[in-house]
Each structure stands twice: as structure tokens, then as C-alpha cells.
Design a protein around this motif. Structure first.
Motif, PDB file in Angstrom:
ATOM      1  N   GLY B 118      -9.903  -2.203   4.121  1.00 29.18           N
ATOM      2  CA  GLY B 118      -8.853  -1.482   3.772  1.00 29.18           C
ATOM      3  C   GLY B 118      -8.785  -0.272   4.664  1.00 29.18           C
ATOM      4  N   ARG B 119      -9.872   0.607   4.996  1.00 27.55           N
ATOM      5  CA  ARG B 119     -10.053   1.600   5.619  1.00 27.55           C
ATOM      6  C   ARG B 119      -9.763   1.358   7.024  1.00 27.55           C
ATOM      7  NH1 ARG B 119     -14.465   3.909   1.878  1.00 27.55           N
ATOM      8  NH2 ARG B 119     -13.407   5.187   0.478  1.00 27.55           N
ATOM      9  N   LEU B 120     -10.582   0.337   7.698  1.00 23.84           N
ATOM     10  CA  LEU B 120     -10.526  -0.080   8.911  1.00 23.84           C
ATOM     11  C   LEU B 120      -9.153  -0.383   9.464  1.00 23.84           C
ATOM     12  CD1 LEU B 120     -13.456  -2.453   9.561  1.00 23.84           C
ATOM     13  CD2 LEU B 120     -13.124  -0.025  10.202  1.00 23.84           C
ATOM     14  N   TYR B 121      -8.181  -0.977   8.371  1.00 26.54           N
ATOM     15  CA  TYR B 121      -6.979  -1.215   8.639  1.00 26.54           C
ATOM     16  C   TYR B 121      -5.933  -0.008   8.434  1.00 26.54           C
ATOM     17  CZ  TYR B 121      -7.708  -6.055   9.595  1.00 26.54           C
ATOM     18  OH  TYR B 121      -8.155  -7.249  10.071  1.00 26.54           O
ATOM     19  N   GLY B 122      -6.599   1.130   8.010  1.00 27.88           N
ATOM     20  CA  GLY B 122      -5.756   2.321   7.773  1.00 27.88           C
ATOM     21  C   GLY B 122      -4.658   2.108   6.810  1.00 27.88           C
ATOM     22  N   LEU B 123      -4.962   1.217   5.700  1.00 24.59           N
ATOM     23  CA  LEU B 123      -3.967   1.173   4.733  1.00 24.59           C
ATOM     24  C   LEU B 123      -3.638   2.365   3.991  1.00 24.59           C
ATOM     25  CD1 LEU B 123      -4.994  -2.526   3.490  1.00 24.59           C
ATOM     26  CD2 LEU B 123      -3.526  -1.960   5.233  1.00 24.59           C
ATOM     27  N   ASP B 124      -2.271   2.591   3.306  1.00 27.47           N
ATOM     28  CA  ASP B 124      -2.028   3.458   2.596  1.00 27.47           C
ATOM     29  C   ASP B 124      -2.242   2.909   0.918  1.00 27.47           C
ATOM     30  OD1 ASP B 124      -0.030   1.622   2.201  1.00 27.47           O
ATOM     31  OD2 ASP B 124       1.475   3.438   2.609  1.00 27.47           O
ATOM     32  N   ARG B 125      -1.976   3.685   0.007  1.00 28.93           N
ATOM     33  CA  ARG B 125      -2.115   3.342  -1.443  1.00 28.93           C
ATOM     34  C   ARG B 125      -3.426   2.132  -1.642  1.00 28.93           C
ATOM     35  NH1 ARG B 125       0.617  -0.058  -3.374  1.00 28.93           N
ATOM     36  NH2 ARG B 125       1.536  -1.259  -1.672  1.00 28.93           N
ATOM     37  N   LEU B 126      -4.556   2.493  -0.833  1.00 31.81           N
ATOM     38  CA  LEU B 126      -5.600   1.587  -0.666  1.00 31.81           C
ATOM     39  C   LEU B 126      -6.313   1.220  -1.901  1.00 31.81           C
ATOM     40  CD1 LEU B 126      -7.625  -0.084   0.951  1.00 31.81           C
ATOM     41  CD2 LEU B 126      -8.883   2.248   1.176  1.00 31.81           C
ATOM     42  N   GLU B 127      -6.458   2.399  -3.127  1.00 29.92           N
ATOM     43  CA  GLU B 127      -7.109   1.973  -4.254  1.00 29.92           C
ATOM     44  C   GLU B 127      -6.158   1.046  -5.271  1.00 29.92           C
ATOM     45  OE1 GLU B 127     -10.104   2.200  -5.338  1.00 29.92           O
ATOM     46  OE2 GLU B 127     -10.278   3.228  -3.410  1.00 29.92           O
ATOM     47  N   ALA B 128      -4.858   1.101  -4.899  1.00 30.25           N
ATOM     48  CA  ALA B 128      -3.830   0.255  -5.835  1.00 30.25           C
ATOM     49  C   ALA B 128      -4.018  -1.198  -5.332  1.00 30.25           C
ATOM     50  CB  ALA B 128      -2.421   0.706  -5.599  1.00 30.25           C
ATOM     51  N   ARG B 129      -3.955  -0.944  -3.967  1.00 28.75           N
ATOM     52  CA  ARG B 129      -4.050  -2.480  -3.155  1.00 28.75           C
ATOM     53  C   ARG B 129      -5.331  -3.178  -3.573  1.00 28.75           C
ATOM     54  NH1 ARG B 129      -1.324  -3.456   2.090  1.00 28.75           N
ATOM     55  NH2 ARG B 129       0.414  -1.719   2.466  1.00 28.75           N
ATOM     56  N   VAL B 130      -6.425  -2.509  -3.522  1.00 31.62           N
ATOM     57  CA  VAL B 130      -7.895  -3.077  -4.058  1.00 31.62           C
ATOM     58  C   VAL B 130      -7.636  -3.775  -5.471  1.00 31.62           C
ATOM     59  CG1 VAL B 130     -10.148  -2.658  -4.385  1.00 31.62           C
ATOM     60  CG2 VAL B 130      -9.262  -1.668  -2.188  1.00 31.62           C
ATOM     61  N   THR B 131      -7.245  -2.881  -6.291  1.00 32.35           N
ATOM     62  CA  THR B 131      -6.848  -3.281  -7.645  1.00 32.35           C
ATOM     63  C   THR B 131      -6.463  -4.510  -7.787  1.00 32.35           C
ATOM     64  OG1 THR B 131      -7.276  -1.035  -8.151  1.00 32.35           O
ATOM     65  CG2 THR B 131      -6.711  -2.466  -9.801  1.00 32.35           C
ATOM     66  N   ASP B 132      -5.297  -4.420  -7.276  1.00 30.90           N
ATOM     67  CA  ASP B 132      -4.409  -5.691  -7.123  1.00 30.90           C
ATOM     68  C   ASP B 132      -5.038  -7.108  -6.324  1.00 30.90           C
ATOM     69  OD1 ASP B 132      -2.518  -4.400  -8.268  1.00 30.90           O
ATOM     70  OD2 ASP B 132      -1.149  -4.053  -6.353  1.00 30.90           O
ATOM     71  N   ALA B 133      -5.699  -6.664  -5.341  1.00 28.17           N
ATOM     72  CA  ALA B 133      -6.250  -7.952  -4.637  1.00 28.17           C
ATOM     73  C   ALA B 133      -7.534  -8.354  -5.479  1.00 28.17           C
ATOM     74  CB  ALA B 133      -7.032  -7.300  -3.375  1.00 28.17           C
ATOM     75  N   LEU B 134      -8.146  -7.511  -6.076  1.00 21.66           N
ATOM     76  CA  LEU B 134      -9.120  -7.854  -7.101  1.00 21.66           C
ATOM     77  C   LEU B 134      -8.552  -8.779  -8.301  1.00 21.66           C
ATOM     78  CD1 LEU B 134     -11.521  -4.786  -7.333  1.00 21.66           C
ATOM     79  CD2 LEU B 134     -12.025  -6.938  -6.411  1.00 21.66           C
ATOM     80  N   ALA B 135      -7.517  -8.273  -8.978  1.00 23.68           N
ATOM     81  CA  ALA B 135      -6.760  -8.911  -9.866  1.00 23.68           C
ATOM     82  C   ALA B 135      -6.304 -10.507  -9.478  1.00 23.68           C
ATOM     83  CB  ALA B 135      -5.728  -8.283 -10.407  1.00 23.68           C
ATOM     84  N   ARG B 136      -5.829 -10.468  -8.353  1.00 25.21           N
ATOM     85  CA  ARG B 136      -5.284 -11.861  -7.862  1.00 25.21           C
ATOM     86  C   ARG B 136      -6.637 -12.666  -7.513  1.00 25.21           C
ATOM     87  NH1 ARG B 136      -1.435  -8.827  -4.772  1.00 25.21           N
ATOM     88  NH2 ARG B 136      -2.888  -8.540  -3.055  1.00 25.21           N
ATOM     89  N   ALA B 137      -7.681 -12.150  -7.044  1.00 19.13           N
ATOM     90  CA  ALA B 137      -8.853 -12.883  -6.759  1.00 19.13           C
ATOM     91  C   ALA B 137      -9.582 -13.398  -8.137  1.00 19.13           C
ATOM     92  CB  ALA B 137      -9.902 -12.461  -5.885  1.00 19.13           C
ATOM     93  N   ARG B 138      -8.943 -12.699  -9.328  1.00 22.85           N
ATOM     94  CA  ARG B 138      -9.621 -12.818 -10.438  1.00 22.85           C
ATOM     95  C   ARG B 138     -11.002 -12.467 -10.780  1.00 22.85           C
ATOM     96  NH1 ARG B 138      -8.747 -18.878 -12.037  1.00 22.85           N
ATOM     97  NH2 ARG B 138      -8.839 -19.265  -9.941  1.00 22.85           N
ATOM     98  N   LEU B 139     -11.231 -11.079 -10.051  1.00 23.83           N
ATOM     99  CA  LEU B 139     -12.451 -10.734  -9.873  1.00 23.83           C
ATOM    100  C   LEU B 139     -12.558  -9.456 -10.451  1.00 23.83           C
ATOM    101  CD1 LEU B 139     -13.617 -11.795  -6.501  1.00 23.83           C
ATOM    102  CD2 LEU B 139     -14.762 -12.455  -8.756  1.00 23.83           C
TER     103      LEU B 139
END
Lengths: 226, 249
Positions: B118-139
Motif C-alpha cells: 500500500g505504501r509503495l502504491y502511495g495509497l491514502d486511508r491505508l490502514e482502513a484499506r488494509v483492514t478491509d482487505a484482510l476482512a475480504r480475505a477472511r484473514l
């Protein structure tokens, strides 16, 4: 993402992985200290070291440990093809190169921080004679060595005989760096030190670094593109 | 241009978005070996294009070329009005790749892997995106476990979300169903459907006809470096693929 941010993100990732496993730190430290120890039995006779032996052995141990660190650092990127993921990201390719270089450089400097006092102890090398000059020689020499090595290690990541090819390519090209490092360090450690000569070798190392790093930054993108 | 699948959190000096990908007469050689020969295809937003073919047919080479990792020996790829030569870095920000190797650091945790990319891609709201992605991966419950300790299926789920973290326009998937159990495969199919509906362009190479049939809009048969549309008509995707392959041989 800014260039320096990318560099730091990649270097920090490598440092976090290394801090967790400590695999490279232990391996390179053990190896380089062993090299120094073994040589000390040959080159220190009745408590007196051969002329210039300390400088040569210090740089040999740095070069060997550096090769070990370079190979293993990129082996980590190869295992799950993560170097590809770095190349796929929207960051400047030179920033990836510098990020990897910073990680290797910091690791090598940590090794040197341990090995140099060991050399001083076993070979009675006067480390405190010109400490800033000595640090300058070590940092610039290591930067050049790691700079060339990072480029070659990245290029060889997909080669089957990369472990053999890396030293075969790396050592001939970095011989001038190692010679400059040895002669500069020997000038400091000598019974009759010549700091002007050491400074001249330091200037030579700065010149090598500028040339090698410029070339590496220039070719890293195109080379990794295939 | 409608931009339902664009990346609001990624900013580049050059704004790059596209609604079609054109592969124009692309060839690729490795020395004397021909991996792709004069392949032409087009994929557009809201479409899932399936690439089917035997091992070594050229599917992964085509995906590597689409991902910008590999340059074609002949021909070219256009992403809307853009080419790699014009907009390299910014263009890569609109491409997400799930490779056969999963592009995950085994010594980093699931969360750290996502955070790093996420940092390499310069994403904003990174923590929220990471949390969502983990939830979608059911991890979510294993977010702080090392990725190296996961089974292949779990790593596959994590790698899929890593590839989509920056909400890319073009999603390239190489064998996305590898190692997934039935439930996970079903979740992946639903997720692919969501991507299609959101206007992403998905190109997927797979051998899993039965699973892919539920989700692909269009299928191509790739064999010995050439690509043909899988025949329309009666029968399952597997049967039509075999018929196409037999006709071409």
C-alpha cells in the motif's frame, strides 16, 4: 510516492525482515569474524602482525561477508518472486535499487562495526589514529562494493547459477575499490602513518562510488525490464 | 469516461485511466523459442476475459506483457490511449497482478505485507484499506501472523487482496484458483463478479474450466503462442475449448 519515501519503505522492509530473522546478521558476522581469526593465526607471529596484514584482512572479510549478504538478500526477493512485485509497483526503478542498496549497506556497516575492532584487537591496529578517515574509507568502500553488488545480484536473480556468477562478476569489477580501501587503511595503520595518502585513496573511493552508482542507477531500470 | 473502477486513493503526476486494453499483433521470443506469435485481442471494462491453454502455451507470457513486466518482441499494447513508454510508472498504478508466485514476503505478517505494498502504491486511508482487505480475505484473525506460516490457499487469498489493494483498472490473474478450497473459490468468483460490475478489466489465465465458466464473459484459447476465441455454441466451456483446439490443430 516520493523517491526518498520509496527508498525508505523498501529499506525498512528489508531491515524489519532481518531484525526478525537475524539470519544475515549472524551468518555474515560469524563468517567475517572467523576469517579474521583464522588469518590472525597466520599473520600474527609472537604478538607482532605482518606489515599491512590488518588492512588486507579487514577488507577481505568485508568483501566476503558482503557477497554473502548480497546473495541472501536477493534470495529472499526470489523466493516468492517479490522483486517482480516491486517492479510492478508505480515507483521509479532507481528508487527500488537504492532501497535494496540501503538495506545491504546498513547490514554491512553493522558487520564492519564488529569486525573492525576485532581486527584492531588481534592485529594491534591503531584504530584511534585517524578514526574519521578510517570510517570514511570503510563507508565509501562499502558503498561502492554494495552498489555494484546490488546491481549484479538483482540482475542474476533469475539465473540458475547465480551463487557462482555473483562473485565471478563482482570481484573483478570491485578490485579497484578493495585495493583503494586496503591501501588507504594500510596508510593509517602503518608504523609511519601517511594520512595524506589515506586521504588520496579516500578521494579515489569517492570517485569510484560516483561512477559505479551513476552507472548502476542508469542501467538498473532497463536491465530489470527484461 | 465512466470511472467506477478507478483508483481514488492513488495519485500520480500523470493521470492515467483507460477503459480498454488493446493487444496489437504482439509477438514475444525468448532467444529462438517463440512464446507468442502475432496475438491480437481486446478487453474492455466490465469484462472478464479467460485465457485457456495447455502448459507452456504462452498465457503467462501474455500476462507478463500486459502487466508491463515484459516487452513484446513485436507489436504493442495500448491501455486506452496510453502506452507503457509514455506513462510507465503511472500506468502500473492501474494494474494489479496476481502471479503464479504470490509476491508475498513470508517473514512479514499479512498486515505488514499489505501495508508495505500500500505504501509503495502511495495509497491514502491505508490502514482502513488494509483492514478491509484482510476482512475480504477472511484473514482478520490471522492478520498478525507471518504470511510464511499460511497454507497455500490462505496465501492465495491474501495475494489476491494484495493485487487489488490499490483498486486497479486492469486486473491480471494467473491461476487464481490454485490451492483454494470450494468455499474460497466461491468467494473468489463472487469477488470477480463484483470487480466486473464495478468496471474493472479482468484477464485471467486458468486451467480450471469448471470454476471459471461461472464468471468469464469471453474466452480465448492460447496454444503454441497463438490465440483464438473459444468457439460459441453448445456444450460446457471445457468442451468448446477442446473443440476449438482440435479444429485449430
Amino acid at each position: 510516492m516520493g523517491f526518498l519515501n520509496t527508498v525508505w519503505t523498501i529499506a525498512r522492509k528489508d531491515l524489519v525482515i532481518e531484525a526478525r530473522s537475524r539470519e544475515l546478521a549472524y551468518t555474515t558476522l560469524f563468517f567475517s569474524v572467523s576469517v579474521v581469526l583464522v588469518f590472525s593465526f597466520s599473520f600474527v607471529v609472537e604478538g607482532v602482525a605482518l606489515t599491512d596484514a590488518a588492512a588486507g584482512i579487514l577488507w577481505v572479510s568485508i568483501a566476503f561477508a558482503g557477497t554473502l549478504a548480497l546473495g541472501r538478500t536477493f534470495e529472499r526477493e526470489r523466493q516468492s518472486d517479490t522483486l517482480k512485485a516491486l517492479l510492478l509497483s508505480p515507483v521509479e526503478r532507481p528508487a527500488i535499487y537504492i532501497g535494496k542498496l540501503v538495506g545491504v549497506l546498513l547490514l554491512m556497516l553493522v558487520v564492519e562495526a564488529v569486525v573492525t575492532p576485532v581486527v584492531g584487537l588481534l592485529f594491534q591496529a591503531p584504530l584511534d589514529r585517524a578514526p574519521l578517515l578510517l570510517v570514511g574509507l570503510l563507508v565509501t568502500g562499502t558503498l561502492g562494493f554494495a552498489g555494484v553488488g546490488t546491481l549484479f545480484a538483482a540482475m542474476l536473480i533469475r539465473a540458475q547459477s547465480r551463487d557462482v556468477l555473483l562473485p565471478v562478476l563482482l570481484y573483478p569489477i570491485t578490485v579497484p575499490l578493495v585495493i583503494a580501501g586496503v591501501r588507504g587503511t594500510a596508510a593509517i595503520f602503518a608504523a609511519e602513518p601517511n594520512l595524506a595518502v589515506a586521504q588520496a585513496w579516500l578521494s579515489m573511493l569517492v570517485f569510484f562510488d560516483a561512477v559505479f552508482l551513476t552507472l548502476a542507477l542508469w542501467v538498473f531500470g532497463p536491465v530489470m525490464g527484461e | 469516461m465512466d470511472r467506477p473502477g478507478a483508483s481514488p486513493g492513488v495519485s500520480f503526476a500523470v493521470s492515467v485511466d483507460f477503459d480498454t486494453v488493446h493487444v496489437d499483433d504482439v509477438s514475444r521470443h525468448y532467444g529462438r523459442r517463440r512464446a507468442l506469435a502475432h496475438v491480437t485481442l481486446q478487453a474492455q471494462q466490465g469484462e472478464i476475459l479467460g485465457l485457456f491453454g495447455p502448459n507452456g502455451a504462452g498465457k503467462s507470457t501474455l500476462i507478463s506483457i500486459l502487466s508491463t513486466l515484459l516487452r513484446p518482441s513485436g507489436g504493442g499494447v495500448r491501455y486506452g490511449a496510453h502506452t507503457v513508454a509514455e506513462t510507465g510508472d503511472a500506468l502500473r498504478g492501474q494494474i494489479g497482478v496476481l502471479g503464479h508466485d504470490l509476491y508475498l514476503y513470508g517473514d512479514l505478517t499479512a498486515r505488514e505485507n499489505l501495508r508495505f505494498f500500500g505504501r509503495l502504491y502511495g495509497l491514502d486511508r491505508l490502514e482502513a484499506r488494509v483492514t478491509d482487505a484482510l476482512a475480504r480475505a477472511r484473514l482478520s484473525d490471522r492478520a498478525d501472523d507471518r504470511a510464511g506460516s499460511f497454507s497455500r490457499g490462505l496465501r492465495q487469498r491474501l495475494a489476491f487482496e494484495r493485487a487489488l489493494l490499490h483498486d486497479p483498472r486492469l486486473v491480471l490473474l494467473d491461476e487464481p484458483f490454485t490451492g483454494l478450497d470450494d468455499d474460497s473459490a466461491q468467494v473468489l468468483i463472487e469477488r470477480l463478479g463484483t470487480l466486473r460490475d464495478a468496471g474493472h478489466i479482468v484477464v485471467m489465465a486458468t486451467h480450471d474450466f469448471d470454476t471459471a465458466e461461472a464468471v468469464v464473459n469471453r474466452s480465448l484459447c492460447v496454444d503454441r503462442g497463438r490465440a483464438w476465441p473459444v468457439a460459441d455454441g453448445a456444450g460446457t466451456l471445457r468442451e468448446r475449448y477442446r473443440r476449438t483446439l482440435a479444429e485449430r490443430v
